[in-house]
Write an enzyme that holds these catalytic residues in place. Sequence first.
Site, PDB file in Angstrom:
ATOM      1  N   GLU A   1       9.769  -1.847  -1.247  1.00  0.00           N
ATOM      2  CA  GLU A   1       8.636  -2.521  -0.607  1.00  0.00           C
ATOM      3  C   GLU A   1       8.410  -3.921  -1.185  1.00  0.00           C
ATOM      4  OE1 GLU A   1       7.253  -1.548   2.063  1.00  0.00           O
ATOM      5  OE2 GLU A   1       8.254   0.402   2.069  1.00  0.00           O
TER       6      GLU A   1
ATOM      7  N   HIS B   1       0.835  -1.200   0.000  1.00  0.00           N
ATOM      8  CA  HIS B   1       0.000   0.000   0.000  1.00  0.00           C
ATOM      9  C   HIS B   1       0.870   1.252   0.000  1.00  0.00           C
ATOM     10  CE1 HIS B   1      -3.025  -2.708   2.363  1.00  0.00           C
ATOM     11  NE2 HIS B   1      -3.011  -2.990   1.074  1.00  0.00           N
TER      12      HIS B   1
END
Length: 483
Positions: free
Chosen positions: A227, A204
């Site tokens: 990420e 996210h």
Amino acid sequence: MKVLPASGLAVLLVTALKFSAAAPSLFAATPRTSRNNYHLAQAYLDKYYTKKGGHQVGEMVAKGGNSMVKKIKELQAFFGLRVTGKLDRTTMDVIKRPRCGVPDVANYRLFPGEPKWKKNTLTYRISKYTPSMTPAEVDKAMEMALQAWSSAVPLSFVRVNAGEADIMISFETGDHGDSYPFDGPRGTLAHAFAPGEGLGGDTHFDNAEKWTMGMNGFNLFTVAAHEFGHALGLAHSTDPSALMYPTYKYQNPYGFHLPKDDVKGIQALYGPRKTFTGKPTVPHGPPHNPSLPDICDSSSSFDAVTMLGKELLFFRDRIFWRRQVHLMSGIRPSTITSSFPQLMSNVDAAYEVADRGMAYFFKGPHYWITRGFQMQGPPRTIYDFGFPRYVQRIDAAVHLKDTQKTLFFVGDEYYSYDERKRKMDKDYPKNTEEEFSGVNGQIDAAVELNGYIYFFSGPKAYKYDTEKEDVVSVLKSNSWIGC
């Protein structure tokens, strides 16, 4: 290199406080500066240097002066600073840097369970976009970030446009239902969950941030690549040159190569990627396989045809035939998986740009790039070329060397793509039969050779003269492989 625990969440954090030009060691500035630095440091140490167990990320757990001094020493040791246990200027400098928020402390170098994906092909879906960038830019950033990892390990990433994917990607604001709310501009930038069921792998991004593909704002490729390292199972590295180093540092997406430390870490989980640098395995005679297509049948056709170096490749179902351009001897079938494992079967279209030494293979809404027989990274989406979303597959493709145009055939129409400008030409698609006189039927495959375009349509191959703009002869498709 550390590996993220199965229940781990990684968050990229940037502190919004400015540097104090007059602040010496041990807060010898104003009382307000001292208090601000102390509270900032305490929050940082509680977030990144506390083994939280079941606590949420960012939760304040440990207090007390002695505990804080110990944590300061851990931080200083991790970042290679002089270990004093004091909040000197250098230590505060580190604390104020943009960074990813997975904690820097762990019990093991490889966490119990060594969380990783149990399969080699992973799906990803971008369900929500950011207004900071165009959807095409976001798509490209995510694709390049995933490709950075797949270049080192035997993982492939396939994008899907609906349903649940292994890695769900979205831009969110505030509380978005995963117990880790975003906090607006210049706070938490992004977070990613380690491999696993449910939220596992999901990534996210804070929609309140200014995302870019350049150096202004926050570079989406840089943050996404970091990420995705967590989404694949990696924790942080103590190597300042590593992508998985905790603090944010801009990375140029173009020409990026995964640093050695990150390669070592990801290969510890998934092993090295096997490369195919040699020639494909060709059996010593036709395989005795009842499912082998009868290519010499009068109605036979090809799925795709392309040049590859000095050879011609003909694809049909799960088989391809390989021959020298000017020789008809030694033609033998081989399975596609023996040379192109990621393609499996049923190639829709293929073409080569010889000047680049690259070939493109299309299957459904995806395409692969090779150099010779060596696959270059994971599959990409055909929408990179600028196709409208209603186009789900390519029927045929041919590259014209003189004009540096690539023609894509879809149904009874075709598109023209400018390889120099890397974009579709205007006023396309056009009707194929209207533009190519004498060519009838849907195009299954095409290839340019010696100044002619050969259009394969069912059992027929049309030899098209580009100067006369007309068909000069019609051959049997399978005559190209000795039938």
